[in-house]
Write a protein that holds these residues in place. Structure first.
Motif, PDB file in Angstrom:
ATOM      1  N   VAL A 225       0.941  -1.098   0.079  1.00  0.00           N
ATOM      2  CA  VAL A 225       0.157   0.053  -0.052  1.00  0.00           C
ATOM      3  C   VAL A 225       0.720   1.414   0.209  1.00  0.00           C
ATOM      4  O   VAL A 225       1.843   1.236   0.711  1.00  0.00           O
ATOM      5  CB  VAL A 225      -1.034  -0.091   0.964  1.00  0.00           C
ATOM      6  CG1 VAL A 225      -1.767   1.207   1.324  1.00  0.00           C
ATOM      7  CG2 VAL A 225      -1.877  -1.264   1.293  1.00  0.00           C
ATOM      8  N   SER A 226       0.508   2.227  -0.938  1.00  0.00           N
ATOM      9  CA  SER A 226       1.308   3.393  -1.109  1.00  0.00           C
ATOM     10  C   SER A 226       1.233   4.196   0.028  1.00  0.00           C
ATOM     11  O   SER A 226       0.166   4.429   0.559  1.00  0.00           O
ATOM     12  CB  SER A 226       1.253   4.080  -2.370  1.00  0.00           C
ATOM     13  OG  SER A 226      -0.045   4.594  -2.507  1.00  0.00           O
ATOM     14  N   ILE A 227       2.173   5.076   0.587  1.00  0.00           N
ATOM     15  CA  ILE A 227       2.124   6.231   1.221  1.00  0.00           C
ATOM     16  C   ILE A 227       3.296   7.504   0.777  1.00  0.00           C
ATOM     17  O   ILE A 227       4.275   7.058   0.460  1.00  0.00           O
ATOM     18  CB  ILE A 227       2.434   5.821   2.875  1.00  0.00           C
ATOM     19  CG1 ILE A 227       2.401   7.005   3.777  1.00  0.00           C
ATOM     20  CG2 ILE A 227       3.968   4.908   2.936  1.00  0.00           C
ATOM     21  CD1 ILE A 227       2.545   6.579   5.231  1.00  0.00           C
ATOM     22  N   SER A 228       2.660   8.350   0.811  1.00  0.00           N
ATOM     23  CA  SER A 228       3.474   9.617   0.200  1.00  0.00           C
ATOM     24  C   SER A 228       4.511   9.830   1.309  1.00  0.00           C
ATOM     25  O   SER A 228       4.483   9.625   2.380  1.00  0.00           O
ATOM     26  CB  SER A 228       2.623  10.815   0.128  1.00  0.00           C
ATOM     27  OG  SER A 228       2.259  11.413   1.315  1.00  0.00           O
ATOM     28  N   LYS A 273      -1.213   1.540   6.741  1.00  0.00           N
ATOM     29  CA  LYS A 273      -1.669   1.114   5.582  1.00  0.00           C
ATOM     30  C   LYS A 273      -2.547   0.007   5.541  1.00  0.00           C
ATOM     31  O   LYS A 273      -3.103  -0.398   4.693  1.00  0.00           O
ATOM     32  CB  LYS A 273      -0.183   0.220   5.191  1.00  0.00           C
ATOM     33  CG  LYS A 273       0.734   1.280   4.620  1.00  0.00           C
ATOM     34  CD  LYS A 273       1.949   0.494   4.051  1.00  0.00           C
ATOM     35  CE  LYS A 273       3.083   1.370   3.539  1.00  0.00           C
ATOM     36  NZ  LYS A 273       4.318   0.689   3.001  1.00  0.00           N
ATOM     37  N   ALA A 276      -6.197   1.269   5.553  1.00  0.00           N
ATOM     38  CA  ALA A 276      -6.440   1.840   4.184  1.00  0.00           C
ATOM     39  C   ALA A 276      -6.924   0.540   3.480  1.00  0.00           C
ATOM     40  O   ALA A 276      -7.831   0.540   2.804  1.00  0.00           O
ATOM     41  CB  ALA A 276      -5.285   2.643   3.356  1.00  0.00           C
ATOM     42  N   ARG A 281      -8.774   0.731   0.011  1.00  0.00           N
ATOM     43  CA  ARG A 281      -7.849   1.489  -0.801  1.00  0.00           C
ATOM     44  C   ARG A 281      -6.378   1.004  -0.848  1.00  0.00           C
ATOM     45  O   ARG A 281      -5.988   0.275   0.036  1.00  0.00           O
ATOM     46  CB  ARG A 281      -7.980   2.938   0.339  1.00  0.00           C
ATOM     47  CG  ARG A 281      -9.138   3.740  -0.099  1.00  0.00           C
ATOM     48  CD  ARG A 281      -9.041   5.234   0.629  1.00  0.00           C
ATOM     49  NE  ARG A 281      -9.622   5.168   2.264  1.00  0.00           N
ATOM     50  CZ  ARG A 281      -8.512   5.207   3.017  1.00  0.00           C
ATOM     51  NH1 ARG A 281      -7.260   5.362   2.730  1.00  0.00           N
ATOM     52  NH2 ARG A 281      -9.025   5.264   4.238  1.00  0.00           N
ATOM     53  N   TYR A 282      -5.947   1.658  -1.758  1.00  0.00           N
ATOM     54  CA  TYR A 282      -4.492   1.151  -2.078  1.00  0.00           C
ATOM     55  C   TYR A 282      -3.335   2.360  -1.523  1.00  0.00           C
ATOM     56  O   TYR A 282      -2.458   2.483  -1.935  1.00  0.00           O
ATOM     57  CB  TYR A 282      -4.029   0.819  -3.445  1.00  0.00           C
ATOM     58  CG  TYR A 282      -5.234  -0.127  -3.915  1.00  0.00           C
ATOM     59  CD1 TYR A 282      -4.757  -1.564  -3.508  1.00  0.00           C
ATOM     60  CD2 TYR A 282      -6.007  -0.089  -4.665  1.00  0.00           C
ATOM     61  CE1 TYR A 282      -5.636  -2.743  -3.912  1.00  0.00           C
ATOM     62  CE2 TYR A 282      -6.941  -0.965  -5.003  1.00  0.00           C
ATOM     63  CZ  TYR A 282      -6.744  -2.313  -4.704  1.00  0.00           C
ATOM     64  OH  TYR A 282      -7.369  -3.426  -5.435  1.00  0.00           O
ATOM     65  N   ALA A 283      -3.808   3.213  -0.919  1.00  0.00           N
ATOM     66  CA  ALA A 283      -2.940   4.508  -0.527  1.00  0.00           C
ATOM     67  C   ALA A 283      -3.496   4.912   0.906  1.00  0.00           C
ATOM     68  O   ALA A 283      -4.602   5.019   1.132  1.00  0.00           O
ATOM     69  CB  ALA A 283      -3.019   5.583  -1.495  1.00  0.00           C
ATOM     70  N   VAL A 284      -2.501   5.458   1.809  1.00  0.00           N
ATOM     71  CA  VAL A 284      -2.844   5.818   2.931  1.00  0.00           C
ATOM     72  C   VAL A 284      -3.145   7.134   3.002  1.00  0.00           C
ATOM     73  O   VAL A 284      -2.748   8.123   2.298  1.00  0.00           O
ATOM     74  CB  VAL A 284      -1.480   5.561   3.708  1.00  0.00           C
ATOM     75  CG1 VAL A 284      -1.723   6.288   5.166  1.00  0.00           C
ATOM     76  CG2 VAL A 284      -0.897   4.266   4.008  1.00  0.00           C
TER      77      VAL A 284
END
Length: 331
Positions: A225-228, A273, A276, A281-284
């Protein structure tokens, strides 16, 4: 097995079914269940704190049935020994040759889900038997290392009101728990429903909705899961702000004795993560970090004597931190 797009969609579709299945037995406590599932899919362990009679044991047993996993319960007592948890060697004889040999007899720790009931009722020597298992997912006995079954999830409970004859968990061991979850009394409607359901002849059939292999896949998916970078920086700011010797916040300097370490930041990102992913969802998002901040930090931020005297808890300090820590630009 490598996850394809169809496999991922099928896996994500099963996650809400898991919660629905558990709620056939467990009434209310929705946020408790959410946090338990977050910890489980993040690959960590939980410390559950609550007074007796709030269905802590039933919750984790029901969870294991819906997950199609092996479950063992260990009642921690003052006379419990490490070998009662890990296992011990027993002397056996080969009837064909007459030779004797030692064989390791695995203890209750060798299960997918282990309930360590009233963990603070056993001495530190026995408590420490869990440390290697929680961190390394293996145990060592007689110089031999034995891997534990995967997935592996320890849920430990402790009673917050009865402290006579207990051994409080040291900070180093508390830090091994991904989340500290506090369970409170049910609402009036929930309590009515509990009484109505559990005092008759009604029986509930639970269906296992997700396999051990799928759970392992979901735990691997959580890390994808992506996180900026801005949100990672925000998590770092929150964790560093809990430390009185490095923070600029007067609030923390006044009330906090000891702040959280880097493991708290790792826990906050991983649980965000998982949060999410459980929401599809696939992003935090920022809301995921805020949702998990309290159960991640409440056992890692130690309040000073002044704070305890004034009734200022780690939960209140975390809520205040979220207000005071400035968000990086862009989020």
């Amino acid at each position: 097995m490598e996850l394809t797009e169809n496999n991922i969609k099928s896996l994500l579709a099963k996650l809400p079914l898991l919660k629905t299945e558990i709620q056939k037995v467990i009434v209310g406590q929705e946020h408790i269940l959410d946090e338990l599932l977050v910890a489980f899919f993040a690959g960590g362990h939980c410390l559950l704190e609550g007074v007796p009679g709030l269905a802590k044991t039933l919750l984790v047993k029901t969870m294991s049935q819906a997950l199609q996993l092996s479950f063992r319960r260990i009642q921690f007592t003052p006379d419990l020994m490490p070998t009662d948890i890990i296992g011990t060697e027993i002397l056996e004889e080969d009837h064909a040759t007459g030779k004797r040999f030692f064989k390791f007899n695995k203890g209750p720790l060798f299960a997918n889900i282990v309930l360590a009931d009233e963990i603070n009722r056993t001495p530190p020597k026995t408590q420490s038997a869990l440390l290697e298992a929680m961190q390394e997912f293996e145990v060592t006995y007689g110089g031999q290392t034995y891997p534990l079954d995967r997935p592996f999830f320890i849920l430990a409970t402790q009673n917050p009101i009865e402290q006579a004859g207990t051994y409080p968990l040291p900070e180093a061991q508390l830090d091994r728990f991904l989340l500290l979850i506090r369970i409170g009394y049910p609402t009036a409607q929930e309590e009515f429903e509990v009484l109505n359901r559990t005092t008759g002849t009604r029986k509930v059939e639970l269906n296992a909705v997700i396999s051990a292999e799928e759970i392992t896949q979901a735990q691997a998916l959580v890390r994808q899961v992506s996180i900026s970078e801005d949100l990672v920086r925000y998590v770092s700011l929150i964790i560093r702000a809990t430390r009185p010797d490095t923070t600029d916040l007067a609030y923390v300097k006044e009330w906090v004795r000891w702040g959280a370490g880097p493991r708290a930041g790792q826990a906050l990102i991983l649980t965000a993560k998982a949060c999410a992913l459980l929401k599809g969802r696939y992003a935090v998002l920022m809301e995921d970090i805020h949702a998990m901040a309290t159960p991640v930090l409440r056992h890692r931020v130690l309040m000073n004597f002044k704070a305890e005297a004034e009734g200022i808890t780690a939960d209140k300090a975390t809520a205040e931190l979220i207000k005071l820590v400035e968000r990086p630009k862009g989020i």
